[in-house]
Motif scaffolding. Structure first.
Motif, PDB file in Angstrom:
ATOM      1  N   PHE A   3       0.863  -1.188   0.000  1.00  0.00           N
ATOM      2  CA  PHE A   3       0.000   0.000   0.000  1.00  0.00           C
ATOM      3  C   PHE A   3       0.897   1.235   0.000  1.00  0.00           C
ATOM      4  N   HIS A   4       0.981   1.874  -1.168  1.00  0.00           N
ATOM      5  CA  HIS A   4       1.942   2.964  -1.338  1.00  0.00           C
ATOM      6  C   HIS A   4       1.361   4.315  -0.954  1.00  0.00           C
ATOM      7  N   THR A   5       0.076   4.500  -1.236  1.00  0.00           N
ATOM      8  CA  THR A   5      -0.488   5.855  -1.178  1.00  0.00           C
ATOM      9  C   THR A   5      -1.618   5.956  -0.171  1.00  0.00           C
ATOM     10  N   ARG A   6      -1.594   7.055   0.594  1.00  0.00           N
ATOM     11  CA  ARG A   6      -2.698   7.331   1.531  1.00  0.00           C
ATOM     12  C   ARG A   6      -3.461   8.549   1.051  1.00  0.00           C
ATOM     13  N   LYS A   7      -4.745   8.553   1.326  1.00  0.00           N
ATOM     14  CA  LYS A   7      -5.590   9.711   1.002  1.00  0.00           C
ATOM     15  C   LYS A   7      -6.447  10.026   2.224  1.00  0.00           C
ATOM     16  N   TRP A   8      -6.733  11.328   2.368  1.00  0.00           N
ATOM     17  CA  TRP A   8      -7.564  11.799   3.471  1.00  0.00           C
ATOM     18  C   TRP A   8      -8.908  12.179   2.869  1.00  0.00           C
ATOM     19  N   VAL A   9      -9.983  11.583   3.321  1.00  0.00           N
ATOM     20  CA  VAL A   9     -11.300  11.841   2.726  1.00  0.00           C
ATOM     21  C   VAL A   9     -11.798  13.218   3.184  1.00  0.00           C
ATOM     22  N   LYS A  10     -11.977  14.102   2.190  1.00  0.00           N
ATOM     23  CA  LYS A  10     -12.331  15.501   2.469  1.00  0.00           C
ATOM     24  C   LYS A  10     -13.768  15.765   2.017  1.00  0.00           C
ATOM     25  N   GLU A  32      -3.018   5.910  -9.382  1.00  0.00           N
ATOM     26  CA  GLU A  32      -2.069   5.012  -8.712  1.00  0.00           C
ATOM     27  C   GLU A  32      -1.549   3.954  -9.692  1.00  0.00           C
ATOM     28  N   ALA A  33      -2.466   3.404 -10.499  1.00  0.00           N
ATOM     29  CA  ALA A  33      -2.074   2.388 -11.482  1.00  0.00           C
ATOM     30  C   ALA A  33      -1.112   2.995 -12.505  1.00  0.00           C
TER      31      ALA A  33
END
Ligand SMILES: CC(C)(COP(=O)(O)OP(=O)(O)OC[C@H]1O[C@@H](n2cnc3c(N)ncnc32)[C@H](O)[C@@H]1OP(=O)(O)O)[C@@H](O)C(=O)NCCC(=O)NCCS
Length: 132
Positions: A3-10, A32-33
């Motif tokens: 799991f490379h990427t994190r996102k914050w749900v805004k 991401e792909a």
């Protein structure tokens, strides 16, 4: 799967139900792909050809942190087949899975071009090899 990427749900990521908008997640998955493929294939001209069934199994709400995982299913001749999972970072609950994402390596003419790759590579190893 890594799991490379994190996102914050805004707030701007929500649908009318006040939960994470599916189209936003798909955009995140597509980016991401593409990033993963560009790094693996060492070519900026890579496009999304095909996405298999997209299965939303749970959702996220404002303030949640999610993470996007990608793994290689198969190295083709000009294609790279990826598998993706998006999950809640804190609970590890799966939000959506995409079994097969087909990315295609292009030449300067915009046509599929063999990438010559057979296995997952890491940038640190490439750099170390250059130093030797
Ligand atoms: C990507 C594109 C150049 C491919 O052209 P094409 O003539 O369909 O290419 P091919 O039939 O030679 O297929 C190329 C590769 O994709 C694979 N592929 C194509 N369609 C596929 C499908 N539906 N499912 C699985 N694999 C597929 C082929 O098996 C081949 O893989 P290989 O070289 O590893 O054996 C062309 O379809 C295109 O430009 N599509 C638009 C892409 C785009 O704009 N994406 C959105 C923005 S990024």
């Amino acid at each position: 799967m890594r799991f490379h990427t994190r996102k914050w749900v805004k707030p701007e990521d929500l649908n009318a139900n006040e939960t994470l908008f599916g189209g936003r997640v798909l955009a995140w998955i597509d980016e991401e792909a593409a990033l993963y493929s560009i790094i693996q294939l060492e070519n900026k001209k890579v496009v999304t050809k095909y996405m298999s069934e997209i299965n939303f199994t749970s959702t996220a709400v404002k303030g949640d942190i999610i993470e996007i995982g990608i793994e290689v299913v198969k190295f083709g001749k000009s294609s790279l087949t990826l598998n993706c999972e998006v999950r809640n970072k804190m609970t590890r609950e799966t939000i959506v899975t995409v079994d097969n994402i087909i990315m295609v390596n292009l030449g300067d003419n915009g046509k599929p071009k063999p990438h010559g790759k057979k296995k997952v590579e890491y940038v640190r190893d490439r750099l170390a090899a250059e130093d030797q």
